[in-house]
Design an enzyme around this catalytic site. Structure first.
Site, PDB file in Angstrom:
ATOM      1  CG  HIS A 243      -0.625  -4.837   7.513  1.00 59.97           C
ATOM      2  ND1 HIS A 243       0.189  -5.901   7.187  1.00 59.97           N
ATOM      3  CD2 HIS A 243      -1.387  -4.598   6.415  1.00 59.97           C
ATOM      4  CE1 HIS A 243      -0.051  -6.281   5.939  1.00 59.97           C
ATOM      5  NE2 HIS A 243      -1.000  -5.513   5.447  1.00 59.97           N
TER       6      HIS A 243
HETATM    7  O1  RIB Z   1       2.416  -2.559   4.443  1.00 61.44           O
HETATM    8  C1  RIB Z   1       1.351  -2.377   5.350  1.00 61.44           C
HETATM    9  C2  RIB Z   1       1.390  -1.011   5.942  1.00 61.44           C
HETATM   10  O2  RIB Z   1       1.257  -0.040   4.916  1.00 61.44           O
HETATM   11  C3  RIB Z   1       0.203  -0.749   6.895  1.00 61.44           C
HETATM   12  O3  RIB Z   1       0.609   0.173   7.866  1.00 61.44           O
HETATM   13  C4  RIB Z   1      -0.811  -0.131   5.989  1.00 61.44           C
HETATM   14  O4  RIB Z   1      -1.733   0.704   6.693  1.00 61.44           O
HETATM   15  C5  RIB Z   1       0.057   0.707   5.099  1.00 61.44           C
HETATM   16  O5  RIB Z   1       0.363   1.924   5.805  1.00 61.44           O
END
Ligand code: RIB
Ligand code: CA
Length: 313
Positions: A243
């Site tokens: 992500h």
């Molecule tokens: O949904 C994914 C996000 O939530 C990413 O930033 C992960 O690190 C959590 O913070």
């Protein structure tokens, strides 16, 4: 071209860690003014510990890490140890941080930096719940107009939710903060699950991290090995969605991404759909566009960039 000045606001989290490493590996293009930590994946004490461990892994104990808000604006803190492990950085065996936290609160660092730097020259890169950013905008209403751009990881449209059927984690944890940011008037680029679920750490991509043979390469391979078990089991996917590094990669190579400038609003009233990013992707409302909502990424290009840069550390 001068390096772009950024603040990374983060809740490490293995994927946050890789995003920070990518920024630190790119000093010609990114001038990391500081890191601000927020409660999210794990409580604030751990996100603040983890951010410093990552800086030391990169050989950068000089980076200023400021601790920020330890809970969302209105809700109790929801964390994600089920994804990231009890420390938030499970996987590699990294030493406890030796570098101290920087003096002062993260929110004050964000405000002071935006006031001190020329207007329009600082980009905010939130990788977790938006509590610090929203608190800064509430405490100092003048600073939002001084932000060059906000490039944030959060939300979803076609991919819908990962923490509830309707909401992505970062937005779900603090929807009121996200609502404040979306209404700030800032130039906003959103990196949603719609993009990050196309950035999967397949075995070959993980092997490429490990093949770097460096402490950074091996640690990143161990982080993504740990991190991926949850998503592979849940989605049956070929690897973990990476992500947060998509935010840093967008700053470095926006050409790898595509999206639309649309209206995005945040559900804050309904317990059922709390934190949903209501993205008008198809333009069915007359609501004014307020964000560039990304929809696609050239994944091979992303991982080539990431692996090449990590090799520098
Ligand atoms: O949904 C994914 C996000 O939530 C990413 O930033 C992960 O690190 C959590 O913070
Ligand atoms: Ca994060």
């Amino acid at each position: 071209m001068p390096a772009r000045k950024i603040i990374i606001d983060t809740d490490p989290g293995q994927d946050d860690a890789v995003a920070i490493l990518l920024a630190l590996a790119s000093p010609e293009e990114i001038d990391l003014l500081g890191i601000t930590t927020v409660a999210g994946n794990v409580p604030l004490a751990l996100t603040s510990r983890n951010a410093r461990m990552v800086c030391e892994l990169a050989g950068r104990p000089d980076v200023a890490v400021y601790a920020g808000c330890d809970r969302p604006l209105r809700h109790r803190l929801v964390t994600a140890e089920h994804v990231h492990g009890k420390t938030g950085l499970d996987g590699p065996d990294l030493p406890e941080p030796q570098m101290p936290l920087a003096d002062g609160h993260a929110v004050d660092f964000i405000i002071d930096t935006l006031r001190r730097q020329p207007a329009g020259t600082v980009t905010l890169c939130p990788l977790g719940p938006l509590t610090n950013i929203a608190t800064a905008f509430e405490k100092a209403p003048d600073v939002a107009a001084r932000v060059q751009e906000i490039v944030l990881m959060g939300g979803a449209y076609f991919e819908v939710g990962n923490i509830t059927p309707a909401a992505e984690f970062n937005i779900y944890v603090d929807p009121e903060a996200a609502d404040i940011v979306m209404k700030s008037g800032c130039d906003i680029t959103i990196v949603p699950l719609d993009v990050t679920h196309k950035a999967l750490v397949t075995q070959s991509r993980n092997d490429a991290f490990r093949a770097l043979g460096s402490p950074v390469g091996i640690a990143v391979a161990q982080m993504t090995d740990f991190f991926e078990r949850f998503d592979k089991e849940k989605y049956g996917s070929a690897g973990a969605p990476l992500h947060d590094p998509c935010v840093t990669a967008f700053v470095l190579r926006p050409d790898l991404f595509s999206g639309r400038h649309i209206n995005v609003e945040i559900e804050t009233g309904s317990p059922l759909t709390r934190g949903m990013t209501v993205a008008d992707w198809w333009g069915v409302t007359d609501r004014s566009p307020n964000a560039t909502f990304l929809g696609d990424v050239e994944a091979d290009g992303l991982f080539a960039l990431l692996t090449e840069r990590l090799a520098r550390l």
